[in-house]
Design a protein around this motif. Structure first.
Motif, PDB file in Angstrom:
ATOM      1  N   LEU A 184       0.827  -1.208   0.000  1.00  0.00           N
ATOM      2  CA  LEU A 184       0.000   0.000   0.000  1.00  0.00           C
ATOM      3  C   LEU A 184       0.860   1.257   0.000  1.00  0.00           C
ATOM      4  O   LEU A 184       0.551   2.237  -0.682  1.00  0.00           O
ATOM      5  CB  LEU A 184      -0.923  -0.001   1.223  1.00  0.00           C
ATOM      6  CG  LEU A 184      -2.040  -1.051   1.227  1.00  0.00           C
ATOM      7  CD1 LEU A 184      -2.773  -1.053   2.558  1.00  0.00           C
ATOM      8  CD2 LEU A 184      -3.018  -0.812   0.085  1.00  0.00           C
ATOM      9  N   ALA A 185       1.945   1.229   0.754  1.00  0.00           N
ATOM     10  CA  ALA A 185       2.840   2.387   0.797  1.00  0.00           C
ATOM     11  C   ALA A 185       3.523   2.605  -0.547  1.00  0.00           C
ATOM     12  O   ALA A 185       3.667   3.743  -1.010  1.00  0.00           O
ATOM     13  CB  ALA A 185       3.882   2.202   1.903  1.00  0.00           C
ATOM     14  N   GLU A 186       3.931   1.514  -1.187  1.00  0.00           N
ATOM     15  CA  GLU A 186       4.569   1.616  -2.500  1.00  0.00           C
ATOM     16  C   GLU A 186       3.596   2.179  -3.531  1.00  0.00           C
ATOM     17  O   GLU A 186       3.967   3.015  -4.356  1.00  0.00           O
ATOM     18  CB  GLU A 186       5.057   0.233  -2.944  1.00  0.00           C
ATOM     19  CG  GLU A 186       6.274  -0.272  -2.197  1.00  0.00           C
ATOM     20  CD  GLU A 186       7.546   0.400  -2.670  1.00  0.00           C
ATOM     21  OE1 GLU A 186       7.907   0.230  -3.846  1.00  0.00           O
ATOM     22  OE2 GLU A 186       8.167   1.107  -1.846  1.00  0.00           O
ATOM     23  N   ARG A 187       2.362   1.730  -3.493  1.00  0.00           N
ATOM     24  CA  ARG A 187       1.351   2.208  -4.435  1.00  0.00           C
ATOM     25  C   ARG A 187       1.075   3.694  -4.245  1.00  0.00           C
ATOM     26  O   ARG A 187       0.847   4.422  -5.209  1.00  0.00           O
ATOM     27  CB  ARG A 187       0.044   1.446  -4.241  1.00  0.00           C
ATOM     28  CG  ARG A 187       0.046   0.010  -4.757  1.00  0.00           C
ATOM     29  CD  ARG A 187      -1.219  -0.688  -4.264  1.00  0.00           C
ATOM     30  NE  ARG A 187      -1.336  -2.048  -4.759  1.00  0.00           N
ATOM     31  CZ  ARG A 187      -2.068  -2.409  -5.806  1.00  0.00           C
ATOM     32  NH1 ARG A 187      -2.723  -1.510  -6.485  1.00  0.00           N
ATOM     33  NH2 ARG A 187      -2.134  -3.667  -6.180  1.00  0.00           N
ATOM     34  N   SER A 188       1.086   4.140  -2.982  1.00  0.00           N
ATOM     35  CA  SER A 188       0.740   5.535  -2.696  1.00  0.00           C
ATOM     36  C   SER A 188       1.846   6.498  -3.094  1.00  0.00           C
ATOM     37  O   SER A 188       1.580   7.674  -3.379  1.00  0.00           O
ATOM     38  CB  SER A 188       0.447   5.701  -1.201  1.00  0.00           C
ATOM     39  OG  SER A 188       1.644   5.644  -0.437  1.00  0.00           O
ATOM     40  N   GLY A 189       3.092   6.018  -3.102  1.00  0.00           N
ATOM     41  CA  GLY A 189       4.220   6.890  -3.410  1.00  0.00           C
ATOM     42  C   GLY A 189       4.522   7.883  -2.299  1.00  0.00           C
ATOM     43  O   GLY A 189       5.281   8.843  -2.504  1.00  0.00           O
ATOM     44  N   ALA A 190       3.955   7.675  -1.124  1.00  0.00           N
ATOM     45  CA  ALA A 190       4.153   8.602  -0.009  1.00  0.00           C
ATOM     46  C   ALA A 190       5.573   8.505   0.537  1.00  0.00           C
ATOM     47  O   ALA A 190       6.181   7.434   0.562  1.00  0.00           O
ATOM     48  CB  ALA A 190       3.147   8.300   1.100  1.00  0.00           C
ATOM     49  N   ASP A 191       6.108   9.642   0.983  1.00  0.00           N
ATOM     50  CA  ASP A 191       7.425   9.670   1.608  1.00  0.00           C
ATOM     51  C   ASP A 191       7.340   9.102   3.019  1.00  0.00           C
ATOM     52  O   ASP A 191       6.252   8.999   3.607  1.00  0.00           O
ATOM     53  CB  ASP A 191       7.959  11.099   1.668  1.00  0.00           C
ATOM     54  CG  ASP A 191       8.165  11.697   0.285  1.00  0.00           C
ATOM     55  OD1 ASP A 191       8.511  10.926  -0.640  1.00  0.00           O
ATOM     56  OD2 ASP A 191       7.974  12.918   0.128  1.00  0.00           O
ATOM     57  N   ALA A 192       8.503   8.740   3.572  1.00  0.00           N
ATOM     58  CA  ALA A 192       8.547   8.253   4.945  1.00  0.00           C
ATOM     59  C   ALA A 192       7.966   9.313   5.878  1.00  0.00           C
ATOM     60  O   ALA A 192       8.293  10.489   5.792  1.00  0.00           O
ATOM     61  CB  ALA A 192       9.983   7.926   5.345  1.00  0.00           C
ATOM     62  N   GLY A 193       7.065   8.889   6.748  1.00  0.00           N
ATOM     63  CA  GLY A 193       6.440   9.818   7.679  1.00  0.00           C
ATOM     64  C   GLY A 193       5.172  10.458   7.164  1.00  0.00           C
ATOM     65  O   GLY A 193       4.461  11.117   7.930  1.00  0.00           O
ATOM     66  N   ALA A 194       4.866  10.292   5.871  1.00  0.00           N
ATOM     67  CA  ALA A 194       3.637  10.867   5.304  1.00  0.00           C
ATOM     68  C   ALA A 194       2.491   9.864   5.464  1.00  0.00           C
ATOM     69  O   ALA A 194       2.702   8.652   5.356  1.00  0.00           O
ATOM     70  CB  ALA A 194       3.836  11.206   3.831  1.00  0.00           C
ATOM     71  N   PRO A 195       1.268  10.327   5.727  1.00  0.00           N
ATOM     72  CA  PRO A 195       0.136   9.404   5.909  1.00  0.00           C
ATOM     73  C   PRO A 195      -0.146   8.598   4.638  1.00  0.00           C
ATOM     74  O   PRO A 195      -0.075   9.114   3.525  1.00  0.00           O
ATOM     75  CB  PRO A 195      -1.032  10.343   6.239  1.00  0.00           C
ATOM     76  CG  PRO A 195      -0.402  11.606   6.708  1.00  0.00           C
ATOM     77  CD  PRO A 195       0.879  11.728   5.945  1.00  0.00           C
ATOM     78  N   VAL A 196      -0.460   7.343   4.828  1.00  0.00           N
ATOM     79  CA  VAL A 196      -0.843   6.447   3.736  1.00  0.00           C
ATOM     80  C   VAL A 196      -2.255   5.958   4.016  1.00  0.00           C
ATOM     81  O   VAL A 196      -2.569   5.552   5.142  1.00  0.00           O
ATOM     82  CB  VAL A 196       0.116   5.244   3.635  1.00  0.00           C
ATOM     83  CG1 VAL A 196      -0.333   4.295   2.525  1.00  0.00           C
ATOM     84  CG2 VAL A 196       1.542   5.706   3.395  1.00  0.00           C
ATOM     85  N   ASP A 197      -3.110   6.001   3.005  1.00  0.00           N
ATOM     86  CA  ASP A 197      -4.480   5.505   3.182  1.00  0.00           C
ATOM     87  C   ASP A 197      -4.471   4.007   3.469  1.00  0.00           C
ATOM     88  O   ASP A 197      -3.745   3.236   2.820  1.00  0.00           O
ATOM     89  CB  ASP A 197      -5.314   5.768   1.931  1.00  0.00           C
ATOM     90  CG  ASP A 197      -5.666   7.236   1.763  1.00  0.00           C
ATOM     91  OD1 ASP A 197      -5.637   7.968   2.767  1.00  0.00           O
ATOM     92  OD2 ASP A 197      -5.959   7.652   0.629  1.00  0.00           O
ATOM     93  N   LEU A 198      -5.284   3.606   4.431  1.00  0.00           N
ATOM     94  CA  LEU A 198      -5.489   2.192   4.738  1.00  0.00           C
ATOM     95  C   LEU A 198      -6.951   1.895   4.430  1.00  0.00           C
ATOM     96  O   LEU A 198      -7.819   2.006   5.302  1.00  0.00           O
ATOM     97  CB  LEU A 198      -5.166   1.918   6.212  1.00  0.00           C
ATOM     98  CG  LEU A 198      -5.209   0.462   6.686  1.00  0.00           C
ATOM     99  CD1 LEU A 198      -4.264  -0.400   5.851  1.00  0.00           C
ATOM    100  CD2 LEU A 198      -4.858   0.373   8.159  1.00  0.00           C
ATOM    101  N   PRO A 199      -7.263   1.552   3.182  1.00  0.00           N
ATOM    102  CA  PRO A 199      -8.661   1.463   2.743  1.00  0.00           C
ATOM    103  C   PRO A 199      -9.412   0.260   3.287  1.00  0.00           C
ATOM    104  O   PRO A 199     -10.640   0.224   3.229  1.00  0.00           O
ATOM    105  CB  PRO A 199      -8.536   1.392   1.221  1.00  0.00           C
ATOM    106  CG  PRO A 199      -7.207   0.742   0.992  1.00  0.00           C
ATOM    107  CD  PRO A 199      -6.323   1.261   2.090  1.00  0.00           C
TER     108      PRO A 199
END
Length: 250
Positions: A184-199
């Motif tokens: 999920l984190a890889e898909r979101s492309g979010a940086d470390a420490g940035a919120p990632v959606d948990l759908p």
């Protein structure tokens, strides 16, 4: 049947190299798509991209809305623009089995004239670019870059399915939860420490990973206690230690 064989043959015969459309030639609707870089249409030359975009339309869905039902005719295909979808199938006793999730850039639907093998349901507010299956079929036959991109995508999905078989068959509970969060984190492309959606809810995560709700909750709490992630609420997580999460995911 002849159409299916024709498309399949074209997919495997295609040897054309991918042609990336420059940003200046991208239709406005495509430029606004968060999944465009990972979508099949990213491989089209400018003129082909314009023609392809004209075939589709954007559909917005509310959380819980099902766009495709298992066993019914699949009359459309599409690309996820935003949000996440669950792919699910029903067992003989009526229980739901979540087969995976689809996010921005993922191709959904059935490109051949066959009933849908799974249902497609929005996990939150979501949107797709959809087009009639037959129009996609005709476009793919006329544009080798699309058929080649489709072949690449299908082989990628096969590898992901094999990886998921390994996850369910060999990985322990902590590795399964870490693998899902890492994906999920890889898909979101979010940086470390940035919120990632948990759908997915805890129950949905349990069903997807072959675990109990209690086990999922304990493993999430353990990852948070170890400083690998933080859990600001039930629908988000942040990756505090990407290297550790990747190592736990195996």
């Amino acid at each position: 049947m002849a159409d299916q064989e024709e498309l399949t043959l074209a997919m495997y015969k295609s040897t054309a190299s991918f042609e990336l459309a420059p940003e200046t030639a991208v239709p406005q609707r495509c430029a606004e798509c968060t999944g465009r870089a990972a979508a099949l249409c990213a491989n089209l030359a400018p003129a082909a991209l314009q023609s392809f975009a004209a075939l589709g339309r954007v559909r917005h869905l509310e959380p819980g809305a099902t766009l495709l039902w298992e066993g019914e005719p699949a009359e459309f295909v599409g690309t996820v623009r935003s949000g996440m979808f669950k792919l699910s199938a029903s067992l003989d006793d009526g229980r739901e089995q979540i087969l995976g999730v689809a996010g921005p850039g993922d191709f959904v639907g059935q490109p051949l004239d066959q009933p849908a093998t799974h249902s497609l349901t929005a996990l939150g507010p979501a949107s797709l670019c959809v087009m009639p299956r037959q129009q996609f079929h005709n476009f793919a036959l006329a544009h080798p870059a699309m058929t080649q991109a489709l072949v690449v995508r299908l082989f990628g999905e096969l590898e992901r399915a094999r990886a998921w078989m390994l996850l369910l068959g060999r990985k322990n509970a902590e590795e399964r939860v870490a693998s899902l969060l890492h994906d999920l984190a890889e898909r979101s492309g979010a940086d470390a420490g940035a919120p990632v959606d948990l759908p997915l809810s805890r129950q949905q995560m349990a069903g997807l990973l072959g675990l109990t709700i209690e086990t999922v909750s304990r493993r999430l709490s353990r990852l948070a206690a170890d400083g690998v992630i933080t859990l600001p609420d039930l629908r988000h997580f942040t990756v505090e230690d990407p290297a550790a999460l990747k190592a736990l995911a195996g």
